[in-house]
Design an enzyme around this catalytic site. Structure first.
Site, PDB file in Angstrom:
ATOM      1  N   GLY A  58      10.738   3.064  10.835  1.00  0.00           N
ATOM      2  CA  GLY A  58       9.355   2.925  10.359  1.00  0.00           C
ATOM      3  C   GLY A  58       8.687   4.276  10.190  1.00  0.00           C
ATOM      4  O   GLY A  58       7.551   4.482  10.609  1.00  0.00           O
TER       5      GLY A  58
ATOM      6  N   TYR B 279       2.275 -10.063  19.838  1.00  0.00           N
ATOM      7  CA  TYR B 279       2.461  -8.605  19.802  1.00  0.00           C
ATOM      8  C   TYR B 279       2.627  -8.059  21.230  1.00  0.00           C
ATOM      9  O   TYR B 279       3.543  -7.287  21.502  1.00  0.00           O
ATOM     10  CB  TYR B 279       1.250  -7.954  19.116  1.00  0.00           C
ATOM     11  CG  TYR B 279       1.290  -6.445  19.126  1.00  0.00           C
ATOM     12  CD1 TYR B 279       2.165  -5.746  18.300  1.00  0.00           C
ATOM     13  CD2 TYR B 279       0.448  -5.701  19.966  1.00  0.00           C
ATOM     14  CE1 TYR B 279       2.209  -4.364  18.309  1.00  0.00           C
ATOM     15  CE2 TYR B 279       0.485  -4.314  19.976  1.00  0.00           C
ATOM     16  CZ  TYR B 279       1.368  -3.647  19.148  1.00  0.00           C
ATOM     17  OH  TYR B 279       1.411  -2.276  19.161  1.00  0.00           O
TER      18      TYR B 279
HETATM   19  N1  LIG Z   1      -1.360   2.747  16.058  1.00  0.00           N
HETATM   20  C1  LIG Z   1      -1.662   2.435  17.302  1.00  0.00           C
HETATM   21  O1  LIG Z   1      -2.816   2.533  17.743  1.00  0.00           O
HETATM   22  C2  LIG Z   1      -0.591   1.976  18.240  1.00  0.00           C
HETATM   23  C3  LIG Z   1      -0.929   1.701  19.548  1.00  0.00           C
HETATM   24  C4  LIG Z   1       0.054   1.289  20.424  1.00  0.00           C
HETATM   25  C5  LIG Z   1       1.366   1.177  20.003  1.00  0.00           C
HETATM   26  N2  LIG Z   1       1.679   1.437  18.730  1.00  0.00           N
HETATM   27  C6  LIG Z   1       3.080   1.251  18.330  1.00  0.00           C
HETATM   28  O2  LIG Z   1       3.487   2.389  17.592  1.00  0.00           O
HETATM   29  C7  LIG Z   1       4.438   2.015  16.613  1.00  0.00           C
HETATM   30  C8  LIG Z   1       4.004   2.533  15.247  1.00  0.00           C
HETATM   31  O3  LIG Z   1       2.694   2.107  15.021  1.00  0.00           O
HETATM   32  P1  LIG Z   1       1.837   2.601  13.775  1.00  0.00           P
HETATM   33  O4  LIG Z   1       0.422   2.488  14.157  1.00  0.00           O
HETATM   34  O5  LIG Z   1       2.355   3.901  13.281  1.00  0.00           O
HETATM   35  O6  LIG Z   1       2.135   1.410  12.750  1.00  0.00           O
HETATM   36  P2  LIG Z   1       2.114   1.385  11.163  1.00  0.00           P
HETATM   37  O7  LIG Z   1       1.357   2.520  10.613  1.00  0.00           O
HETATM   38  O8  LIG Z   1       1.714  -0.003  10.786  1.00  0.00           O
HETATM   39  O9  LIG Z   1       3.655   1.590  10.813  1.00  0.00           O
HETATM   40  C9  LIG Z   1       4.590   0.615  11.157  1.00  0.00           C
HETATM   41  C10 LIG Z   1       5.900   1.004  10.537  1.00  0.00           C
HETATM   42  O10 LIG Z   1       6.852  -0.019  10.857  1.00  0.00           O
HETATM   43  C11 LIG Z   1       7.510  -0.385   9.658  1.00  0.00           C
HETATM   44  N3  LIG Z   1       8.028  -1.736   9.702  1.00  0.00           N
HETATM   45  C12 LIG Z   1       7.348  -2.896   9.853  1.00  0.00           C
HETATM   46  N4  LIG Z   1       8.188  -3.924   9.773  1.00  0.00           N
HETATM   47  C13 LIG Z   1       9.421  -3.423   9.552  1.00  0.00           C
HETATM   48  C14 LIG Z   1      10.694  -3.981   9.357  1.00  0.00           C
HETATM   49  N5  LIG Z   1      10.891  -5.296   9.335  1.00  0.00           N
HETATM   50  N6  LIG Z   1      11.750  -3.167   9.177  1.00  0.00           N
HETATM   51  C15 LIG Z   1      11.574  -1.838   9.156  1.00  0.00           C
HETATM   52  N7  LIG Z   1      10.400  -1.234   9.322  1.00  0.00           N
HETATM   53  C16 LIG Z   1       9.321  -2.026   9.509  1.00  0.00           C
HETATM   54  C17 LIG Z   1       6.451  -0.245   8.581  1.00  0.00           C
HETATM   55  O11 LIG Z   1       7.052  -0.219   7.305  1.00  0.00           O
HETATM   56  P3  LIG Z   1       6.219  -0.629   5.975  1.00  0.00           P
HETATM   57  O12 LIG Z   1       5.422   0.576   5.603  1.00  0.00           O
HETATM   58  O13 LIG Z   1       7.280  -0.973   5.002  1.00  0.00           O
HETATM   59  O14 LIG Z   1       5.345  -1.792   6.355  1.00  0.00           O
HETATM   60  C18 LIG Z   1       5.829   1.070   9.001  1.00  0.00           C
HETATM   61  O15 LIG Z   1       6.617   2.138   8.566  1.00  0.00           O
HETATM   62  C19 LIG Z   1       4.547   0.482  16.672  1.00  0.00           C
HETATM   63  O16 LIG Z   1       5.694   0.126  17.406  1.00  0.00           O
HETATM   64  C20 LIG Z   1       3.285   0.074  17.401  1.00  0.00           C
HETATM   65  O17 LIG Z   1       3.476  -1.134  18.114  1.00  0.00           O
HETATM   66  C21 LIG Z   1       0.730   1.842  17.821  1.00  0.00           C
END
Ligand SMILES: NC(=O)c1ccc[n+]([C@@H]2O[C@H](COP(=O)([O-])OP(=O)(O)OC[C@H]3O[C@@H](n4cnc5c(N)ncnc54)[C@H](OP(=O)(O)O)[C@@H]3O)[C@@H](O)[C@H]2O)c1
Length: 303
Positions: A45, A247
């Protein structure tokens, strides 16, 4: 009167304290200056958000101290550096400005980073952006859909065929609070992508990680895991479903997986493992001068 004054000042006090509270919760920012020339990394991702920033950071960690070089590398590197410096001076002095004071360091490209994305076109755009900002053209895109075990197996097969080593696996991709849906294999989407997909990917790449030690697996979880409960009688959300809780459950599964994997890896190559949770952005200083503490380390990151 005093209470009234305190209540009046409360918004102002909170306003002043917000940065401190935020810093306390996030446990600071990464200050590690570990360099990764020659290392191979996969970030799932990586086409957006935390994954993209992580990939960029890994790609730009290319500084290598002279003491880390083998004697046989010195001559070719000196020739290469001279050529690069000459061409930089020839083209423009600007791109090299920030690097000119780096002696006695030699600048190489950072890790070779695989952006494992389900949308390859989006991934390619990000890879070009990272290449342009870091100067590292070893940023590659490969198709990986974590909602489909066939895609995960195909990704792992292709990677194992083309790469000799894997030093860093960052299981970052995640879906958050999506409407009820299932993966290609019939798993509820949160548990299927966030946990089971990464579980399978790690399993398929584990031997390569062990062979490449010192190496590291990072599972990106969330503070939301505190609200998670594993409901074995309703693992696929068929009896009841809440997007938010689904989630949280999947993020708890990330933590439990990390701990158990770390336990199982304990003793690999006779070195210490860690199954602790480090907040995203925390720094971890290697104790032994290597890139990573421990031989193969599994760390859960929460943000
Ligand atoms: N942002 C926060 O505040 C926060 C807080 C706590 C934990 N996290 C964790 O941090 C991680 C990244 O978060 P983020 O905020 O950077 O999220 P994000 O911007 O929504 O990015 C999520 C990534 O996962 C990819 N993805 C989703 N479904 C997929 C699949 N089936 N196969 C392959 N890739 C897939 C998405 O690809 P597409 O672009 O194709 O959709 C995107 O690249 C996650 O595990 C999240 O739970 C984030």
């Amino acid at each position: 009167m005093v209470v009234f004054l305190l209540l009046l000042c409360l918004p102002f006090i909170l306003y002043l304290a917000t940065p401190k509270i935020r810093k306390m919760l996030s446990n600071g920012v990464c200050t590690s200056n570990v360099q990764l020339p020659g290392k191979v990394a996969i970030v799932t991702g990586a086409n957006t958000g935390i994954g993209k920033e992580t990939a960029k950071d890994l790609a730009q960690r290319g500084k290598c101290t002279c003491s880390q070089l083998a004697p046989a590398d010195v001559l070719p590197l000196t020739v290469m550096t001279t050529l690069i410096v000459s061409s930089q001076i020839w083209n423009s002095l600007k791109p090299f400005e920030n690097r000119a004071n780096s002696f006695p360091f030699i600048w190489l490209t950072g890790a070779r980073v695989y952006l494992a994305c389900r949308d390859v076109q989006k991934g390619e755009r990000v890879a070009s952006e990272i290449q342009a900002t870091t100067g590292n053209n070893q940023v590659l895109v490969r198709k990986l859909d974590l909602a489909d075990t066939k895609s995960i197996r195909a990704f792992a097969k292709e990677f194992l065929a083309e790469e000799q080593h894997l030093h860093i696996l960052i299981n970052n991709a995640g879906v958050m609070m999506c409407p009820y849906s299932k993966t290609a294999d019939g798993f509820e989407m949160h548990i299927g992508v966030n946990h089971l997909g990464h579980f399978l990917l790690t399993h398929l790449l584990l031997e390569k990680l062990k062979e490449s030690a010192p190496s590291r697996i990072v599972n990106v979880s969330s503070l939301a895991h505190h609200l998670g409960r594993i409901h074995f009688h309703n693992l696929q959300g068929e009896k009841f479903y809440s997007a938010g809780l689904a989630y949280c459950h999947s993020k708890l599964a990330n933590i439990l997986f990390t701990r158990q994997l770390a336990r199982r890896l304990k003793g690999e190559s006779g070195r210490e493992q860690s199954g602790r949770q480090a907040p995203v952005g925390s720094s971890e200083k290697p104790q032994d001068g290597s890139c990573f503490p421990g031989s193969i380390t599994c760390t859960g990151a929460t943000s």
